[in-house]
Design an enzyme around this catalytic site. Structure first.
Site, mmCIF file in Angstrom:
data_model
loop_
_atom_site.group_PDB
_atom_site.id
_atom_site.type_symbol
_atom_site.label_atom_id
_atom_site.label_comp_id
_atom_site.label_asym_id
_atom_site.label_seq_id
_atom_site.Cartn_x
_atom_site.Cartn_y
_atom_site.Cartn_z
ATOM 1 N N ARG A 118 -40.330 -9.123 -78.560
ATOM 2 C CA ARG A 118 -39.816 -10.445 -78.924
ATOM 3 C C ARG A 118 -40.204 -10.850 -80.342
ATOM 4 O O ARG A 118 -39.645 -11.784 -80.899
ATOM 5 C CB ARG A 118 -40.292 -11.484 -77.914
ATOM 6 C CG ARG A 118 -39.662 -11.234 -76.557
ATOM 7 C CD ARG A 118 -40.266 -12.078 -75.467
ATOM 8 N NE ARG A 118 -39.885 -11.529 -74.173
ATOM 9 C CZ ARG A 118 -39.621 -12.248 -73.110
ATOM 10 N NH1 ARG A 118 -39.691 -13.566 -73.162
ATOM 11 N NH2 ARG A 118 -39.291 -11.665 -71.986
ATOM 12 N N LEU A 140 -45.770 7.505 -80.490
ATOM 13 C CA LEU A 140 -45.009 6.258 -80.477
ATOM 14 C C LEU A 140 -44.272 6.144 -81.803
ATOM 15 O O LEU A 140 -44.835 6.444 -82.856
ATOM 16 C CB LEU A 140 -45.967 5.075 -80.294
ATOM 17 C CG LEU A 140 -46.903 5.175 -79.090
ATOM 18 C CD1 LEU A 140 -48.013 4.140 -79.177
ATOM 19 C CD2 LEU A 140 -46.125 5.037 -77.800
ATOM 20 N N GLU A 141 -43.026 5.724 -81.752
ATOM 21 C CA GLU A 141 -42.205 5.580 -82.958
ATOM 22 C C GLU A 141 -42.008 4.093 -83.207
ATOM 23 O O GLU A 141 -41.063 3.490 -82.720
ATOM 24 C CB GLU A 141 -40.869 6.293 -82.755
ATOM 25 C CG GLU A 141 -41.021 7.775 -82.458
ATOM 26 C CD GLU A 141 -40.064 8.263 -81.395
ATOM 27 O OE1 GLU A 141 -39.335 7.444 -80.808
ATOM 28 O OE2 GLU A 141 -40.053 9.473 -81.142
ATOM 29 N N GLN A 185 -50.482 17.847 -77.846
ATOM 30 C CA GLN A 185 -50.577 17.222 -79.165
ATOM 31 C C GLN A 185 -51.673 16.159 -79.202
ATOM 32 O O GLN A 185 -51.898 15.441 -78.234
ATOM 33 C CB GLN A 185 -49.245 16.623 -79.584
ATOM 34 C CG GLN A 185 -48.853 15.363 -78.870
ATOM 35 C CD GLN A 185 -47.492 14.852 -79.333
ATOM 36 O OE1 GLN A 185 -46.894 15.375 -80.254
ATOM 37 N NE2 GLN A 185 -47.025 13.825 -78.679
#
Length: 196
Positions: A118, A140-141, A185
């Site tokens: 939000r 995480l992108e 990874q």
């Protein structure tokens, strides 16, 4: 069928599903497990290339795409007390604090937090599926689609993962693929191969 909180706790207790560090019960909600942000970020530097050519990067001898990582990106590590600012329009890679090992008969689904979205924070640009046989920290992108910088801190709850039971065990789980480039990874390196 997705696992409920009770089933997630059972799978964790029996080590069928492994999350390290093990989440406390207050982070296991209904059908998800809250995930925290680690302290590694890969930022994209200003560079002189006019565009990104995936064919060229994929064809580098011996898949030496690490040169691409070091020329166009930079991985930084901050202390647990430091802050990271994600500015509007920026894409940054980060990692979950948790390392997750998923068995061959489960698939994981990563979701960002609605309360963060939000304010314009996208937690994963496209890749929210975590394959059967996966093991490692989840990249995480992050993308800030808002108008103000967003402050990120290590150990903040950044998203959640749910687990869906497959009809059977996968015969080609991620951990048995020859080209499982992100198995185990622990960093945010971008490996470009098999794209074209």
């Amino acid at each position: 069928m997705r696992l409920c909180d009770r089933d997630i706790e059972i799978w964790l207790k029996k080590n069928k599903l492994i999350i390290t560090p093990r989440p406390s019960k207050d982070r296991i909600n209904g059908a998800t497990v809250d995930l925290k942000l680690w302290n590694k970020f890969r930022i994209f530097e200003s560079y002189n290339a006019a565009y990104i050519d995936f064919d060229l990067i994929s064809s580098l001898k011996n898949n030496n795409s690490n040169s691409w990582n070091y020329n166009m990106t930079n991985e930084i590590k901050i202390s647990e007390k430091e802050k990271f600012f994600l500015h509007p329009g920026e894409l940054v890679l980060a990692l979950t604090l948790e390392s997750i090992t998923i068995p061959d008969n489960l698939i994981g689904w990563l979701d960002g937090r609605s309360s963060l979205a939000r304010f314009g924070l996208m937690v994963h640009a496209t890749s929210h599926r975590i394959d059967p046989g996966w093991s490692g920290n989840i990249v995480l992108e992050f993308y800030n689609s808002g108008k103000l910088p967003i402050l990120l801190r290590p150990n903040m709850i950044i998203g959640s993962i749910s687990f869906e039971l497959l009809t059977n065990s996968a015969i080609r789980p991620y951990n048995k693929k020859k080209n499982a480039k992100y198995l185990n990874q622990i960093d945010t390196v971008i490996k470009i191969n098999n794209l074209t």
